[in-house]
Design a protein around this motif. Structure first.
Motif, PDB file in Angstrom:
ATOM      1  N   SER A 174      28.080 -17.601 -50.290  1.00 28.38           N
ATOM      2  CA  SER A 174      28.571 -16.462 -49.530  1.00 28.38           C
ATOM      3  C   SER A 174      29.865 -16.834 -48.830  1.00 28.38           C
ATOM      4  O   SER A 174      30.218 -18.023 -48.703  1.00 28.38           O
ATOM      5  N   LEU A 175      30.560 -15.823 -48.361  1.00 28.27           N
ATOM      6  CA  LEU A 175      31.814 -16.065 -47.647  1.00 28.27           C
ATOM      7  C   LEU A 175      31.572 -16.888 -46.399  1.00 28.27           C
ATOM      8  O   LEU A 175      32.364 -17.775 -46.059  1.00 28.27           O
ATOM      9  N   ARG A 176      30.467 -16.601 -45.704  1.00 30.25           N
ATOM     10  CA  ARG A 176      30.157 -17.365 -44.491  1.00 30.25           C
ATOM     11  C   ARG A 176      29.981 -18.838 -44.817  1.00 30.25           C
ATOM     12  O   ARG A 176      30.492 -19.725 -44.108  1.00 30.25           O
ATOM     13  N   THR A 177      29.249 -19.156 -45.920  1.00 31.57           N
ATOM     14  CA  THR A 177      29.031 -20.550 -46.295  1.00 31.57           C
ATOM     15  C   THR A 177      30.338 -21.214 -46.695  1.00 31.57           C
ATOM     16  O   THR A 177      30.611 -22.361 -46.316  1.00 31.57           O
ATOM     17  N   ARG A 178      31.153 -20.512 -47.454  1.00 32.90           N
ATOM     18  CA  ARG A 178      32.434 -21.096 -47.875  1.00 32.90           C
ATOM     19  C   ARG A 178      33.331 -21.371 -46.674  1.00 32.90           C
ATOM     20  O   ARG A 178      34.002 -22.409 -46.612  1.00 32.90           O
ATOM     21  N   LEU A 228      31.924 -24.436 -44.864  1.00 35.35           N
ATOM     22  CA  LEU A 228      32.244 -25.655 -45.599  1.00 35.35           C
ATOM     23  C   LEU A 228      33.724 -26.008 -45.462  1.00 35.35           C
ATOM     24  O   LEU A 228      34.082 -27.190 -45.307  1.00 35.35           O
ATOM     25  N   PHE A 229      34.566 -25.007 -45.506  1.00 37.30           N
ATOM     26  CA  PHE A 229      36.003 -25.266 -45.355  1.00 37.30           C
ATOM     27  C   PHE A 229      36.317 -25.819 -43.976  1.00 37.30           C
ATOM     28  O   PHE A 229      37.058 -26.804 -43.837  1.00 37.30           O
ATOM     29  N   VAL A 230      35.752 -25.195 -42.941  1.00 36.00           N
ATOM     30  CA  VAL A 230      36.010 -25.671 -41.577  1.00 36.00           C
ATOM     31  C   VAL A 230      35.455 -27.075 -41.395  1.00 36.00           C
ATOM     32  O   VAL A 230      36.098 -27.958 -40.794  1.00 36.00           O
ATOM     33  N   THR A 231      34.240 -27.325 -41.938  1.00 37.92           N
ATOM     34  CA  THR A 231      33.644 -28.652 -41.807  1.00 37.92           C
ATOM     35  C   THR A 231      34.492 -29.702 -42.509  1.00 37.92           C
ATOM     36  O   THR A 231      34.744 -30.791 -41.971  1.00 37.92           O
ATOM     37  N   GLY A 290      30.648 -27.899 -35.725  1.00 33.33           N
ATOM     38  CA  GLY A 290      30.059 -27.134 -36.817  1.00 33.33           C
ATOM     39  C   GLY A 290      29.155 -26.028 -36.320  1.00 33.33           C
ATOM     40  O   GLY A 290      29.158 -24.908 -36.833  1.00 33.33           O
ATOM     41  N   GLY A 291      28.352 -26.364 -35.285  1.00 29.60           N
ATOM     42  CA  GLY A 291      27.488 -25.325 -34.715  1.00 29.60           C
ATOM     43  C   GLY A 291      28.285 -24.189 -34.100  1.00 29.60           C
ATOM     44  O   GLY A 291      27.978 -23.007 -34.322  1.00 29.60           O
ATOM     45  N   MET A 293      28.520 -20.253 -35.354  1.00 34.54           N
ATOM     46  CA  MET A 293      28.284 -19.102 -34.483  1.00 34.54           C
ATOM     47  C   MET A 293      29.470 -18.153 -34.502  1.00 34.54           C
ATOM     48  O   MET A 293      29.309 -16.931 -34.615  1.00 34.54           O
ATOM     49  N   VAL A 294      30.686 -18.731 -34.414  1.00 39.01           N
ATOM     50  CA  VAL A 294      31.881 -17.877 -34.386  1.00 39.01           C
ATOM     51  C   VAL A 294      32.052 -17.158 -35.720  1.00 39.01           C
ATOM     52  O   VAL A 294      32.327 -15.943 -35.767  1.00 39.01           O
ATOM     53  N   ILE A 295      31.864 -17.900 -36.826  1.00 36.05           N
ATOM     54  CA  ILE A 295      32.032 -17.276 -38.145  1.00 36.05           C
ATOM     55  C   ILE A 295      30.993 -16.191 -38.345  1.00 36.05           C
ATOM     56  O   ILE A 295      31.289 -15.099 -38.853  1.00 36.05           O
ATOM     57  N   ARG A 296      29.755 -16.475 -37.947  1.00 35.06           N
ATOM     58  CA  ARG A 296      28.704 -15.465 -38.097  1.00 35.06           C
ATOM     59  C   ARG A 296      29.027 -14.221 -37.274  1.00 35.06           C
ATOM     60  O   ARG A 296      28.832 -13.086 -37.724  1.00 35.06           O
ATOM     61  N   ARG A 297      29.539 -14.433 -36.081  1.00 38.04           N
ATOM     62  CA  ARG A 297      29.873 -13.287 -35.229  1.00 38.04           C
ATOM     63  C   ARG A 297      31.059 -12.515 -35.784  1.00 38.04           C
ATOM     64  O   ARG A 297      31.077 -11.283 -35.758  1.00 38.04           O
ATOM     65  N   GLN A 298      32.070 -13.257 -36.304  1.00 41.50           N
ATOM     66  CA  GLN A 298      33.245 -12.583 -36.824  1.00 41.50           C
ATOM     67  C   GLN A 298      32.962 -11.855 -38.128  1.00 41.50           C
ATOM     68  O   GLN A 298      33.582 -10.823 -38.413  1.00 41.50           O
ATOM     69  N   LEU A 299      32.041 -12.396 -38.932  1.00 37.79           N
ATOM     70  CA  LEU A 299      31.746 -11.773 -40.214  1.00 37.79           C
ATOM     71  C   LEU A 299      30.650 -10.726 -40.124  1.00 37.79           C
ATOM     72  O   LEU A 299      30.367 -10.052 -41.112  1.00 37.79           O
TER      73      LEU A 299
END
Length: 498
Positions: free
Chosen positions: A9-13, A16-19, A180-181, A185-191
């Protein structure tokens, strides 16, 4: 069982990119820090090695005849673990020992001395691994025939660098976990708004849009349609697209409804003259005396003409709606209006008062178009006024010309058009109610006259509108003027035809 879609999914990608980015940054920072720290420690160690070499050389110089002695190592101040050696002219090791804490010197073995061979006596530092002792930083120097070598262990440097790398790895791992945590949270909230956008799009796709009335389509919530973010821009674009789809579908439904009503009215209009023709033809075939042949033929001819006119109007509307090109020639609207008024007065038998007013102060009323269709449009307006106003009504046609457009106004002082009829006055088969009375003996038109007029005006790039109050009804036709830069027409302002 529904197969799960492949791919991340976009969230996972994004996670992974940020990590991966954080890992790369942390690795770069740790590597840079370790490199700089090692360089600093090695510089300090090299300085100490240089001092020990100079001190050892200074201790050996007073005894030039003693080519193998290591008496200079017995002096106080040499660090434990330091090794020293006497070298011959070929760089070979004559004797070597290592300083021990609170213990006598320990001579190096043959293998250990072999690791010290080949070191130039120029004071430069070298790294060698001495079997049984570890890694050493070594330098050699000479003074006359005296050649000595000194070295210090690198264990402290290696231990310090290892501890630094371990500490940085631990800190980086902890930072990666926390970052990462937070990123998750931020990515989940933004997406999250994108998830609602996808849910809205999926809900719209489940609605049958090919039939029935389509209203109240689901929209993305307003809070998610904020143009300040990319997700909000996507949501706003989706809402605009849904609005466009809903508007288009509503217009399609209205068009279909108008078409059904149009076909029903056209069928009714065609059925009436056909029924009259069929009835009179049947009576004539029976040879009955109940009807006169002349009256029957007149009725058949009149109904045939009526049906022919209706069909011609329908064909004209179809051609104009299909974009069929009209004839293009320069047309004098003043002449067309004068001819239309004369014809209307001739067919009216004196029931109405007809007037023509021309206001052509600056330029002639020239337009580019189809003279026949323009004359038909104006004749329809006059026929509408004649049919729907009582005897004694004054009908005036006014023509104005300017450099950019020409205006034709048809007004009467009849009872007016009912307000509820004004929005649909140009729709097919629209007929006035009781407020616009008809003269005795008239049957009225088919209800297509004003529709044809509006279509003809639109095909010429113009516009038509109507304003009506009791005692005054005015149709206004505006058409783009032809190019009159090289032709001037004499002023005929104020002329009227009674």
């Amino acid at each position: 069982m529904t197969a799960r879609p492949r791919g991340r999914s976009l969230r996972t990608r994004l996670l992974l990119f940020v990590t991966a980015t954080l890992v790369a940054v942390c690795a770069a920072m740790a590597g840079t820090t370790a490199y700089l720290q090692r360089a600093s420690l090695m510089s300090e160690l090299d300085a100490r090695v240089g001092d020990e070499v100079a001190r050892s050389l200074g201790g050996a110089e007073p005894h030039p005849d003693d080519r193998t002695g290591l008496s200079f190592l017995t002096e106080n101040g040499h660090p434990a673990g330091m090794l020293a050696a006497r070298l011959d002219a070929d760089g070979g090791v004559v004797s070597a020992a290592v300083v021990r804490r609170d213990a006598p010197l320990r001579n190096l073995t043959a293998d250990q001395r072999a690791a010290l061979r080949g070191i130039a006596t120029d004071g430069s530092e070298h790294t060698r691994t001495v079997p049984g002792l570890g890694v050493y930083r070594i330098a050699a120097a000479r003074s006359g025939d005296v050649r000595v070598l000194a070295g210090l262990p690198m264990g402290d440097v290696r231990d310090t660098i290892g501890a630094l790398v371990a500490a940085e790895a631990a800190v980086a791992a902890a930072g990666l976990v926390v970052a990462g945590g937070l990123c998750a949270m931020v990515i989940r909230r933004q997406l999250r708004p994108l998830g609602r956008v996808a849910a809205t799009a999926a809900a719209v796709t489940r609605i049958p849009l090919d039939h029935g009335e389509v209203t109240g389509l689901t929209r993305v919530p307003v809070r998610d349609a904020d143009s300040g973010s990319e997700a909000g821009q996507v949501a706003a674009a989706l809402n605009r697209m849904i609005d466009h789809v809903e508007t288009s579908l509503a217009e399609r439904q209205r068009s279909e409804e108008r078409m059904r009503r149009f076909l029903a009215d056209a069928s009714h209009e065609l059925r009436t003259p056909l029924a009259s023709i069929a009835g009179y033809a049947e009576l004539m075939n029976r040879g009955t005396d109940r009807v006169e042949p002349v009256l029957a033929w007149r009725t058949v001819s009149a109904e045939s003409a009526r049906m022919t006119g209706l069909v011609e109007d329908l064909l004209l509307l179809a051609r104009l709606d299909g974009g069929r090109p009209l004839e293009r020639a320069e047309v004098d609207l003043a002449a067309v209006a004068a001819e239309a008024v004369w014809q209307a007065r001739a067919s009216d038998d004196g029931h109405h008062h007809w007037r023509l007013a021309l206001h052509l102060d600056e330029v002639p009323a020239l337009v580019v178009g189809d003279r026949t269709r323009l004359q038909q449009a104006l004749a329809n307006l006059l026929a509408n006024a004649r049919t729907h106003t009582p005897a004694g009504t004054t009908v005036e046609v006014e023509v104005e010309a300017a450099r950019e457009r020409c205006v034709v106004r048809v007004r009467d002082d009849g009872p007016g058009i009912p307000p509820e009829l004004l929005p649909t006055v140009f729709d097919p088969f629209t007929r006035a109610g009781s407020s616009r009375t008809r003269p005795p003996g008239t049957t009225g038109g088919s209800g297509l006259g004003l529709t044809v007029t509006a279509a003809v005006v639109s095909a010429h790039g113009g516009a038509i509108d109507v304003a009506s109050t009791p005692g005054r009804t005015e149709f206004t036709v505006r058409l783009p003027a032809a190019d009159t830069a090289s032709a001037r027409h004499p002023s005929t302002s104020g002329h009227a035809l009674h």
